[in-house]
Every structure is written in structure tokens, then in C-alpha cells.
Design an enzyme around this catalytic site. Structure first.
Site, mmCIF file in Angstrom:
data_model
loop_
_atom_site.group_PDB
_atom_site.id
_atom_site.type_symbol
_atom_site.label_atom_id
_atom_site.label_comp_id
_atom_site.label_asym_id
_atom_site.label_seq_id
_atom_site.Cartn_x
_atom_site.Cartn_y
_atom_site.Cartn_z
ATOM 1 N N ASP B 214 54.418 86.900 100.079
ATOM 2 C CA ASP B 214 54.368 87.715 98.866
ATOM 3 C C ASP B 214 55.498 88.737 98.956
ATOM 4 O OD1 ASP B 214 53.923 89.665 96.964
ATOM 5 O OD2 ASP B 214 51.829 90.051 97.506
ATOM 6 N N GLN B 217 57.171 93.461 97.071
ATOM 7 C CA GLN B 217 57.741 94.762 97.457
ATOM 8 C C GLN B 217 58.971 94.583 98.340
ATOM 9 O OE1 GLN B 217 56.753 97.602 96.270
ATOM 10 N NE2 GLN B 217 54.750 97.113 95.414
ATOM 11 N N LYS B 240 59.092 94.709 89.090
ATOM 12 C CA LYS B 240 59.362 95.593 90.226
ATOM 13 C C LYS B 240 60.814 95.465 90.681
ATOM 14 C CE LYS B 240 54.657 95.110 92.075
ATOM 15 N NZ LYS B 240 53.884 96.287 91.719
ATOM 16 N N CYS B 378 45.505 99.112 94.971
ATOM 17 C CA CYS B 378 45.035 97.717 94.990
ATOM 18 C C CYS B 378 45.072 97.158 96.399
ATOM 19 C CB CYS B 378 45.844 96.821 94.061
ATOM 20 S SG CYS B 378 45.739 97.304 92.351
HETATM 21 C C1 PLP Z 1 52.540 93.415 97.598
HETATM 22 C C2 PLP Z 1 52.123 93.181 96.174
HETATM 23 N N1 PLP Z 1 51.604 91.996 95.821
HETATM 24 C C3 PLP Z 1 51.227 91.738 94.558
HETATM 25 C C4 PLP Z 1 51.350 92.677 93.560
HETATM 26 C C5 PLP Z 1 50.906 92.330 92.174
HETATM 27 O O1 PLP Z 1 51.975 92.333 91.277
HETATM 28 P P1 PLP Z 1 51.748 91.876 89.774
HETATM 29 O O2 PLP Z 1 50.705 92.801 89.233
HETATM 30 O O3 PLP Z 1 53.069 92.048 89.107
HETATM 31 O O4 PLP Z 1 51.283 90.472 89.796
HETATM 32 C C6 PLP Z 1 51.884 93.914 93.873
HETATM 33 C C7 PLP Z 1 52.043 94.954 92.835
HETATM 34 O O5 PLP Z 1 51.329 95.898 92.686
HETATM 35 C C8 PLP Z 1 52.262 94.177 95.206
HETATM 36 O O6 PLP Z 1 52.752 95.369 95.556
#
Ligand code: PLP
Lengths: 159, 420
Positions: B214, B217, B240, B378
């Protein structure tokens, strides 16, 4: 827009520093927990109701200053009141925080609680101020756990 | 604490011309919260968009828009070419071998769900195991939990130490003959920890297990080369990395994508449909059912080009200066605690001010024009690991300046004074 520093007035900071009626009631007749899953605010409320009167009340938990001060001032306010009067205050506080009740124009019994009027301009903080009231409502209705989200969203309800 | 030793003292003589790049971002000059200059330190939640990307969106909508892959008319061809060009821009950005290994999704959450369904339904069965880490965003926990529940599989979690760094030996110990998949974050959004993904990928492959990263970030902060990493899947999210919302990317090795089940059914992902049987389209189209976010994909292509022109090595160096300076200044403040002190960190600082709830801190910092995120980010398991419900988080982008750290520090001081 209200300056948020106006909201963080001395009264609120004072109640945050030295919350009134903080703790548990060993002889509680009603007990409820309030959760705001979005920010992790969590309070527990104990009531001792005799007949129709809230004889004593206590709260504890982990929360932001707005929530803690709101809980502290609420307990000081409803102690000794009838359940019906407390419920009326819950409705008025919710109205003030969500902007449906104008404390300057509309008749109300909020008194010093109007220091929280400014939260209506800080949408992300409305739930912090309302959580204790919401929990009080749940306690007198004998609900064990309430959340500020989903069906119970106070902001959605008043919208 | 290890961070102080690992982080070198900053050289304020960075050659990075921040003001030049800031001028590309109109919102940084246009917005004045409470009459103060905006100090935007919430890039981890969503970054801002440069004029070049805004212009690309406008040009597309004013000169190029039609549906793609289905028209014979000029506009449809223009739009299709622009969309496929964006796919190749992403391919080069990640150094993927082929453009068909790039799938457009709606965000990184969608990319992870695609793999959880597409891979999970094809290859995961009862008693199998999936590995994640303690650092994951909910987006990289919940889809795997749902898959495990559906399949009767088991989720295993690699632990972190008190600095927020992954414990690599413990991660390796989680592997068993039943391990079917690994999904790990490249950079923790809550703590800023940079995971040793190359080692994690090699370990997974030594056990014959495919692995997803993932990169939500990561891609905006450091160079990422999916072939050098040799990961099986890599995902990121457009908003992002200075692009629009509503667009995400999934890179997957072609050999896996071809074997996986489609995620959603509909138009564009089929070759032929009768009521008896549907033949699926080739990759990447097999995974792009329905009309995709065309404008957003094209704008994302422009956004990654923009970042490439500046250079991710230079961005990483400037952001490291920001991290070191901000870490030093915050550590020097009485009552400020930093969560996440791993030796390898991106420019993300999660902190707590005295015993003041982060929501109060965030509301009052906003008063000074400083935008930070407050809450659990989150990532509730990470918060629980440190025994806190929430933090305030300053997350930087290359357009942030050292002077903005000073504004943050002054604003925190005012909060402390108010609560004293
Ligand atoms: C490490 C990570 N994974 C997943 C997400 C989810 O991103 P999105 O809401 O654009 O799907 C985020 C964003 O908050 C994140 O920081």
C-alpha cells in the site's frame, strides 16, 4: 464565525481542569455510556433517580475539553431537577448546539450553559458538546450504550 | 529513543527552491483561515493540486471529453488516447514493465479491495493465512478481514516495536505453509514509519508468497520502482499525490492479474456477453468495469509528471530537512510527546500536547491558520498499541517550508498557554 478561542472561555477551561461530579455512583439507578467513535470521546454517566427526581449524578471518561466541560456543567445543572426538566434541557442544549435554538431570541432554561453556543459554528465539534447530553437522555431512557454515529447522530437528527 | 541519533541535524542551506514550487499551488495563497496565512500540514489526508494539473483538467473538459474505448468519432479517440497516455505515464512513474499492468481504480481502498476479491476468491480457502502489519490503515485491514471471514481464513499481524518500527524477524516467523498472501503498507500514515519493504518482499518470496504494498503515503515522498522492489502488487491514491479525488492506481504483475477473478462486472470488462456466458476482456480492461474516472486519470498522469519533473530524490531530501527540523523543535518543547520515532520515517509527525485532547489542539491550531489532522487516522490498532485514542498529526509535502514549522511551534505554545 465564532472565534474558537471565544468558545474556549474561562468557564469551559475551568470545568475541564476541575470537572464537577467526577466519578461513579455506587448506588446508581441508571447508567449509560456515550461514545464518539470518530474522535474517541468516551464518557460514563451514573444517575440516581428517586421518584421523579435526579438526586445525584456523576460522570467519568476520556474526552476533549469541550466534551468534559459540557458533561461537568450538565451534571451541576441537572442535579436535583426532575427527569422531565432534565429532558427539556437536553432538547434545548441540542437545539443551541445545532443552531435550531437561538439563545438570544428563543425562550430557554440554559442559563450559564449558553457558553457553548459557539459550537454551532464549529461543525466538527458539535458532537463533542452534545455527547454528555445524549448520554443523559439515554440513561433516563435506560439505554446502556449510545454512540454519536449512525441512527443516533444528533446532527443528522436535527437537520 | 532512536530518532534523535538516526536523524541528522538539518542543513538549512537546502538547494530546494520551495517558493518557486509553492507558486504552482493557488490554494496556498488563496486561503486564509481566521485571516492567517494557511499553513497546510494535512498532506497525509489529502494534498493540494498544482495549477498544471488544474489546467489539464480544464483542458480535458473544454476540448477532449467523450466516453472512451467505444466511439469512432474524433472526441472519443482523443479522450481514449489521453486516458491511455495517462496509463503509460503511471507505468513510467512506477517503472512497471508493461502498461497493461496498470489498472485505474477509484482510490487505494478500491485497489486493495480489488486484490482481496480478485486474488482472494481465486486462491484463498479455508485454513489459509494472510499477513498484514500492525501499522496498517483500516483500508488494508478490513478488506482482508472480510475475505478471511468469507473464506474461513486467518489474518496474522506482524508486530511493531515501541518506536513504531516493524519487527522484521517476527514478521518472518508468521509465515507458514498456509500463508497465501501478504499486504503491507510502505509508509505508515499515523506514525510516518517507512517499512523495509524490499526485505519484506524478499522474505515473502522466499516463502513462495505474493505480496502487495500500500503506497498511499509513499509515492509522493520517495522514488518507487516496482520492478526493483519485485512486489506483486502496488497501490496508491490520486488525491495524496497532487491529483484529483476519485482516482487510484493498482499495479499488478501481469501473470497474477491474468489469473485473478474480475472484481466488478459490467461494460468495458467483457469481450462478449450472451445470457449463457460472458468472456472477459484482457487486462487491464478486465478490471475496469464501467466508464472510469477519465478526467481524473488524465489529471493524475499530469500530477505524476509534475512530481517527476521536480524529482523525487530532491523532494525526499527537502522533506527530510522538514522532518528533522520539526522533530527537533517539537522535542525541545516541554509537554510535547511525539509518537512514532522509528529510524526511517517520512515527514509525518504524530504528537500529543501535555494532556490536552488532540481535538482541542487541532481546533486551536486552526485559529492560527495551521491545518493538522486530529483523530485516530483510520489506524485504530496503531493508536491502541500506544495506549492513546488519538493524536494530532502534522504531515508535510514538498511545498512546506521550514518557517511553517516555526508557525506550528508558536501555535502549540499558544494552546499550552490557554490550557495552563
Ligand atoms: C496508508 C494508507 N492507506 C490507505 C489509505 C486510504 O486512501 P483512500 O481513502 O484514498 O482510499 C490512506 C489514506 O488515508 C492511507 O494513508
Amino acid at each position: 464565525m465564532t472565534d474558537s478561542k471565544q468558545l474556549y472561555q474561562e468557564v469551559i477551561l475551568d470545568h475541564n481542569r476541575k470537572p464537577r461530579n467526577y466519578g461513579k455512583l455506587p448506588d446508581a439507578t441508571h447508567r449509560s455510556e456515550g461514545l464518539n467513535p470518530l474522535c474517541g470521546d468516551h464518557i460514563r454517566l451514573d444517575l440516581k433517580v428517586a421518584g421523579d427526581v435526579i438526586e445525584s449524578v456523576a460522570f467519568e471518561g476520556q474526552s476533549c475539553a469541550i466534551c468534559k466541560a459540557s458533561a461537568s456543567m450538565m451534571t451541576a445543572n441537572v442535579k436535583g431537577k426532575s427527569v422531565a426538566d432534565a429532558e427539556r434541557l437536553v432538547g434545548e442544549f441540542r437545539g443551541m448546539a445545532t443552531g435550531t435554538l437561538d439563545v438570544a431570541k428563543d425562550a430557554n432554561h440554559l442559563g450559564r450553559l449558553t457558553v457553548f453556543a459557539g459550537v454551532k459554528d464549529l461543525p466538527s465539534r458539535v458532537k463533542c458538546a452534545i455527547l454528555p447530553w445524549h448520554t443523559l437522555h439515554a440513561a433516563v431512557q435506560s439505554q446502556a450504550v449510545v454512540s454519536t454515529e449512525g441512527d443516533n447522530d444528533p446532527v443528522a437528527q436535527s437537520a | 529513543m532512536t530518532a534523535a541519533n538516526a536523524l541528522k541535524t538539518p542543513e538549512p542551506t537546502s538547494t530546494f527552491d520551495v517558493d518557486r514550487y509553492r507558486a504552482d499551488f493557488p490554494i496556498l495563497a488563496n486561503v486564509h483561515p481566521h485571516g492567517k496565512p494557511l499553513v497546510y500540514l494535512d498532506n497525509g489526508a489529502s494534498s493540494q493540486m498544482p495549477q498544471q494539473v488544474i489546467d489539464r483538467l480544464v483542458r480535458y473538459q473544454t476540448h477532449e471529453h467523450a466516453n472512451i474505448h467505444r466511439g469512432v468519432h474524433t472526441l472519443s479517440e482523443t479522450a481514449t488516447n489521453a486516458y491511455e497516455h495517462a496509463r503509460r505515464q503511471i507505468q513510467h512513474f512506477l517503472n512497471a514493465k508493461e502498461d497493461r499492468e496498470i489498472i485505474f481504480t477509484s482510490n487505494v481502498t478500491d485497489s486493495i479491495n480489488l486484490v482481496a476479491h480478485g486474488f482472494g476468491r481465486a486462491f484463498v480457502s479455508e485454513g489459509d493465512e494472510i499477513i498484514i502489519t500492525h501499522l496498517e490503515h483500516h483500508a488494508n485491514i478490513v478488506p482482508w478481514q472480510m475475505l478471511c471471514e468469507e473464506r474461513g481464513a486467518k489474518l496474522k499481524v506482524a508486530p511493531i516495536d515501541d518506536s513504531g518500527a516493524l519487527i522484521l524477524e517476527a514478521y518472518e516467523k508468521l509465515f507458514s505453509p498456509r500463508t497465501k498472501f501478504v499486504s503491507v503498507t510502505h509508509v505508515s500514515n499515523a506514525l510516518g514509519t517507512i517499512n523495509p519493504v524490499k526485505e519484506m518482499i524478499d522474505i515473502a518470496h522466499r516463502h513462495g508468497v505474493p505480496i502487495m504494498v500500500d503506497g498511499a503515503q509513499a509515492v509522493q515522498h520517495m522514488p518507487v520502482d516496482v520492478q526493483a522492489l519485485d512486489c506483486d502488487f502496488y497501490a496508491f491514491t490520486g488525491h495524496k499525490i497532487f491529483g484529483p479525488t476519485g482516482i487510484g492506481v493498482l499495479y499488478g504483475k501481469a501473470e497474477w492479474l491474468e489469473k485473478m477473478k474480475p472484481f466488478r462486472g459490467g461494460g468495458d470488462m467483457i469481450l462478449s456477453v450472451t445470457f449463457e456466458k460472458t468472456t472477459y476482456n484482457a487486462i487491464p480492461f478486465k478490471f475496469e468495469a464501467g466508464t472510469p474516472p477519465i478526467a481524473q486519470a488524465i489529471a493524475l498522469g499530469e500530477a505524476v509528471e509534475y512530481v517527476r519533473r521536480i524529482g523525487l530524490e530532491r523532494i525526499a531530501a527537502h522533506e527530510h530537512d522538514l522532518l528533522v527540523y520539526a522533530t527537533d523543535r517539537l522535542r525541545a518543547m516541554d509537554g510535547v510527546r511525539i509518537y512514532g520515532t522509528a529510524p526511517h520515517k517520512a515527514a509525518v509527525i504524530s504528537f500529543y500536547v501535555n494532556d490536552i485532547h488532540p481535538h482541542d489542539v487541532g481546533t486551536l491550531l486552526n485559529e492560527e491558520g495551521v491545518a493538522v489532522r486530529t483523530g485516530h487516522h483510520c489506524a485504530q490498532p496503531v493508536m491502541r498499541r500506544f495506549g492513546i485514542p488519538a493524536t494530532a498529526r502534522a504531515s508535510f509535502a514538498f511545498y512546506n517550508k521550514l518557517e511553517e514549522v516555526d508557525v506550528l511551534v508558536e501555535a502549540i505554545r499558544k494552546v499550552q498557554k490557554l490550557f495552563a
